[in-house]
Design a protein around this motif. Structure first.
Motif: not given
Length: 205
Positions: A169-196
């Protein structure tokens, strides 16, 4: 003499009127409408084996998908954008501008609640579904952003899916970011998603 005096008085009155009009402040120009919040670009998504492609920005809530937050985000003041790769990886950003900062704060809390209860709701709807939901902490950007993951599998079907989610959230604006793929958490770009997520909130205004 009387005609001359009348003419002089008329001229004087006209001069006063012109002076008064000249001294009157001009009507204030209407304030320009604030620029709409900016969306992520394809290059700002987490790194992928094939390039990301950004779809158009669309009005309202998505017609399908976003199963965790469906029914929580209002259509009014909302826009969304989908992203995809050539592999089984997709992403979406949804932005809602609320009427007030207080309403945006409430919406952000409701969206976080929807993500925190999403796995339980999915299990109720899909008997046999297994999974794990995790909270990955707060990102210190504007009014804050929060990152979640939901790892699901269906043993009978032999499928596994991992989804990363964030609410910011920034002031009165809210954003949701979703990312998904086949696989498991250990193969997901968690650090990169945080930067995104950080970039997504920073770009809003």
């Amino acid at each position: 003499m009387r005609t001359l005096r009348t003419a002089l008085l008329t001229a004087a009155a006209t001069g006063l009127a012109v002076t008064a009009l000249a001294q009157a402040p001009a009507a204030a120009a209407p304030a320009p409408a604030p620029a709409p919040p900016k969306f992520l670009s394809a290059g700002q998504l987490p790194a992928s084996l094939t390039p990301w492609t950004a779809g158009p920005v669309r009005q309202g809530v998505p017609g399908e998908g976003s199963v965790c937050t469906a029914g929580t985000t209002p259509a009014a003041g909302t826009r969304h954008r989908d992203f995809r790769t050539e592999l089984d990886t997709g992403a979406r950003q949804t932005i809602t501008v609320a009427a007030t900062a207080a309403r945006a704060r409430t919406l952000a809390a409701e969206l976080r609640g929807a993500l925190e209860t999403c796995l339980d709701r999915l299990k109720e709807q899909n008997p046999g579904l297994e999974g794990e939901a995790l909270y990955h902490g707060r990102i210190d950007i504007e009014e804050g952003a929060h990152v979640y993951s939901i790892d699901t599998s269906h043993p009978e079907a032999g499928s596994t899916d991992i989804g990363l989610y964030s609410v910011g959230r920034d002031g009165r604006t809210v954003t949701v970011v979703e990312w998904g793929q086949l696989g498991e958490l250990d193969g997901a770009p968690l650090e990169g998603f945080g930067k995104t997520t950080r970039t997504a909130v920073a770009k809003l205004h």
